[in-house]
Every structure is written in C-alpha cells, then in structure tokens.
Design an enzyme around this catalytic site. Structure first.
Site, mmCIF file in Angstrom:
data_model
loop_
_atom_site.group_PDB
_atom_site.id
_atom_site.type_symbol
_atom_site.label_atom_id
_atom_site.label_comp_id
_atom_site.label_asym_id
_atom_site.label_seq_id
_atom_site.Cartn_x
_atom_site.Cartn_y
_atom_site.Cartn_z
ATOM 1 N N ALA A 163 -9.535 8.437 1.551
ATOM 2 C CA ALA A 163 -8.262 8.896 0.975
ATOM 3 C C ALA A 163 -8.296 8.928 -0.553
ATOM 4 C CB ALA A 163 -7.100 8.025 1.471
ATOM 5 N N ASP A 166 -8.474 -3.662 6.568
ATOM 6 C CA ASP A 166 -7.432 -2.646 6.794
ATOM 7 C C ASP A 166 -6.997 -2.694 8.259
ATOM 8 O OD1 ASP A 166 -5.639 -0.623 6.259
ATOM 9 O OD2 ASP A 166 -7.115 0.984 6.180
ATOM 10 N N VAL A 179 -2.949 8.279 7.166
ATOM 11 C CA VAL A 179 -2.009 8.083 8.270
ATOM 12 C C VAL A 179 -0.608 7.724 7.768
ATOM 13 C CG1 VAL A 179 -2.333 5.598 8.634
ATOM 14 C CG2 VAL A 179 -1.933 7.112 10.613
ATOM 15 N N GLU A 192 0.874 -1.178 0.000
ATOM 16 C CA GLU A 192 0.000 0.000 0.000
ATOM 17 C C GLU A 192 0.911 1.228 0.000
ATOM 18 O OE1 GLU A 192 -3.772 2.044 2.357
ATOM 19 O OE2 GLU A 192 -2.557 0.524 3.362
ATOM 20 N N ARG A 221 -19.649 18.175 -10.640
ATOM 21 C CA ARG A 221 -18.917 18.501 -11.868
ATOM 22 C C ARG A 221 -17.625 17.706 -12.040
ATOM 23 N NH1 ARG A 221 -21.041 23.228 -9.864
ATOM 24 N NH2 ARG A 221 -22.524 24.304 -11.244
#
Length: 381
Positions: free
Chosen positions: A214, A269, A135, A124, A221
């Site tokens: 995130a 996670d 974080v 990640e 728009r």
C-alpha cells in the site's frame, strides 16, 4: 521469585550458554552461569526477549475495530501471548471518530490499570490515500479535523502513540503538530512521491507501515515511498509482514540488506483470525476468508494477516535466511528502540522487565512471561 534454567539464552545482543535467570517482582534480578549444567533438569532450550508487535488489529475472534473495549484488549493480549508477544500496540483501522474515541478510552484505561502487554495505541488512518487504501473502507478516509483528533491523542500521556498517515493527504505542519503531541508518525497507505516522503521524514515521521504494501514502489525514475523508506541515512524504521504472502522472501531480504536489519521490525498486522479456528470471519462490514495462512476479501484483497510473531521469526530464519539473532532482534529489540522502550524491553538484562519467551529448538513457543507472569501454554506442535 522464579528461577529459569536455560540451555541457550539470547540476551538481545549475544548468545550465552547454560544460564540461570532469576525473576522477582516482574523484573530480572540476576543472570548467572549454571555451575553444573550436566546435572540441571528441565532446561529451557532457548530463552529470548519477548516479542513486541507494533501493528496488531485483533486476535482470538476479536477485531479491535468491532469491539474497542478493555475486555477486547485482554482477549487479544492472551491470544498473541501464545506466540511469544509480550507487548503490543493495538491497532485501529480507519474508522469514525466515535470508534477512535472508544479505542482511545479503552487503551487509556488499560494503561492506567497496568494491563500487562498493552503499551499504547496505533491509529492506522484515517488520513490515508484512497488510491492506496488496501482493505480500508474508503468512506472512512478523510482529511484531519484537528479539533476532534487532538482530543484522542492524550494516550501519549500514558503510553505510546502511533499514527500511520499518507503525508500527501494532510496539510502542511500537521506532522510536526503530531510529533509535538508525542505521536510516532509513520508513513503508510500512501501515493506520495519520493520527495514528499522524504519531506515527511524531515518533518518528524520515523516509521514506514508494512513496507512495500500500500505504498508507491521503487522504480528507476521515481523511488517512491519504498525508496524513501530504504534510505539508511535517516533514523527511520520499517515494519515488515514476514508471512510470505505480503512480500516475497527475496524482496524482504533485499530490504534488510539495503536498510540494515537494525532498522527493520517484524510486525503481524494480524486480525482476529490469530488464535481462532474459523475459516470465515466478519471484517468491517464484509466477509473475509482464511486459507493457507492468508486472509482475503472475496475479491482476493489481503485483509491484514493471519500471522503471529513466532511464525514471523521462523519465516525470517527459514524463508529469508537471516540468522536467529537478527530475527529475534527484529521481533523485539528493534521495535523497542523504535518506541523508545529499549531501556525496559528487548533485552534480558538485570533490571529489565521479565517479559520473555521460551522456545524449542525449532523456534516454536513453549512459554511466555509478561512482567514475570507466565501466560497460557501455546498449542502443541
């Protein structure tokens, strides 16, 4: 040989009543109806395909970044198995190349030894956008150094490899190069526009890491990364942290209606708090606090999650009001399809791996089997 007698069996696609499942040599050998169910004893309430977590950072007081070793992987697997997880992608949060290399070596060793429960590695980062870093330590975020990076991608020769990146932070052609190395590229921690995200999908990206969190939101728009993720004409999957803290239940339900549950994966996670009794834990050079099912830094930033897969399944049923069938599929069959492992995992079928979860009527785990081996009993409820 192991024989399981089951009141209700979900085979990954349909429900069957009063079934007998025979396990031998780590695989499912036979599934037959119980002839006289009224006489059967020690029936399992619910048997389902074991859960697959493609995004797990730690468990049992062990964070993979802190201890990128084979022993750490064993601890993480053991702790998450209590909650029905039978296969996982241990996830390394953005870090230096030497830590990435250690994680790579540990996972390759686990795969070569056949460590049950480990199916690959998920980087990640560190190719993320500081604007959407969450974080992650900004000092660890950077542009790719392909010479260093490609030395730690051969995990794909032994198992599955995922790379979460921000497409606007990598050079042209980079995603295609990763895909050629058999990496599964996911978009996350990104400030990309909708067009940039769709372009990344056309280049081979096929996942979105922790949907809504995130990443640029869907607005009138500018559809952003969220808008790209929810497009269902592309064969992409979205990870969803169903803990009730990362995403509002109504928002999760909207996503499932837009994308279709068949392309949503439940993920945790999870950090090292899962399976731990501690309320304060070290995390990448700072302290995090655990309270009411949530883990945060001192300033309130979410630091991964305190979620396990069984809780994610229950929340999907109770908070999001999806069916048990949909919840089980999003916890098992869908991630198996995303990883290209649905010929082995995600279903209870003859010839499949005997990686299973038994639950009571309230969807709490009572036993887990990984490749036919029973794991430790979970905590009582």
């Amino acid at each position: 040989m192991t024989v399981l007698k089951v009141k209700r069996l979900f085979d990954g696609e349909q429900w069957l009543n009063h079934q007998q499942v025979t396990i031998e040599n780590g695989k499912i050998q036979d599934i037959t109806p119980i002839d006289y169910p009224q006489l059967a004893t020690q029936l399992i309430d619910i048997l389902a395909p074991g859960f697959i977590d493609v995004h797990v950072n730690g468990g049992g007081d062990v964070l993979f970044n802190h201890t990128p070793t084979l022993d750490a992987l064993k601890v993480i697997v053991k702790n998450h198995a209590q909650f029905g997880t039978v296969a996982m992608m241990p996830t390394l949060i953005s870090d230096d190349y030497d830590v990435m290399s250690q994680a790579h070596d540990a996972v390759c060793e686990a795969l070569q030894q056949g460590l049950a429960g480990i199916i690959g590695l998920h980087y990640e980062g560190p190719y993320l956008n500081p604007i959407r870093k969450g974080v992650h330590n900004e000092d660890k975020l950077r542009m790719p150094n392909e010479e260093k990076l490609f030395k730690i991608l051969d995990v794909a020769n032994h198992g599955k490899l995922m790379v979460t990146l921000a497409p606007e932070q990598v050079p042209d052609g980079f995603i295609e190069k990763l895909v050629k190395q058999h990496a599964i590229v996911c978009i996350g921690h990104s400030a990309a526009t909708y067009d940039e995200a769709i372009r990344a999908v056309h280049c081979g990206a096929r996942g979105f890491t922790h949907l809504f969190n995130a990443m640029t939101p869907l607005t009138s728009r500018e559809p952003g990364v969220v808008g790209a993720a929810l497009q269902n004409q592309y064969k992409t999957w979205c990870g969803l942290i169903a803990d009730g803290h990362h995403v509002h239940p109504a928002t999760m339900n909207i996503a499932m209606q837009a994308k279709g549950c068949e392309h949503i994966m439940l993920v945790t996670d999870a950090i090292q708090s899962v399976g731990s009794s501690k309320s304060e834990l070290p995390f990448l050079g700072q302290k995090i606090h655990r309270k009411n099912g949530k883990v945060t830094t001192a300033d309130g930033t979410l630091a991964g999650s305190d979620l396990d897969m069984a809780s994610a399944v229950r929340n999907t049923i109770q908070l999001i009001k999806r069916t048990p069938q949909e919840a089980f599929q999003m916890a098992s069959l869908r991630p198996a399809q995303f990883l290209g492992l649905d010929h082995q995992l995600g279903r209870i079928k003859v010839g499949y791996q005997a990686s299973l979860v038994a639950l009571n009527q309230d969807y709490y785990v009572t036993q887990t089997w990984i490749d036919g081996h029973p794991m430790l009993e979970p905590k009582t409820h």
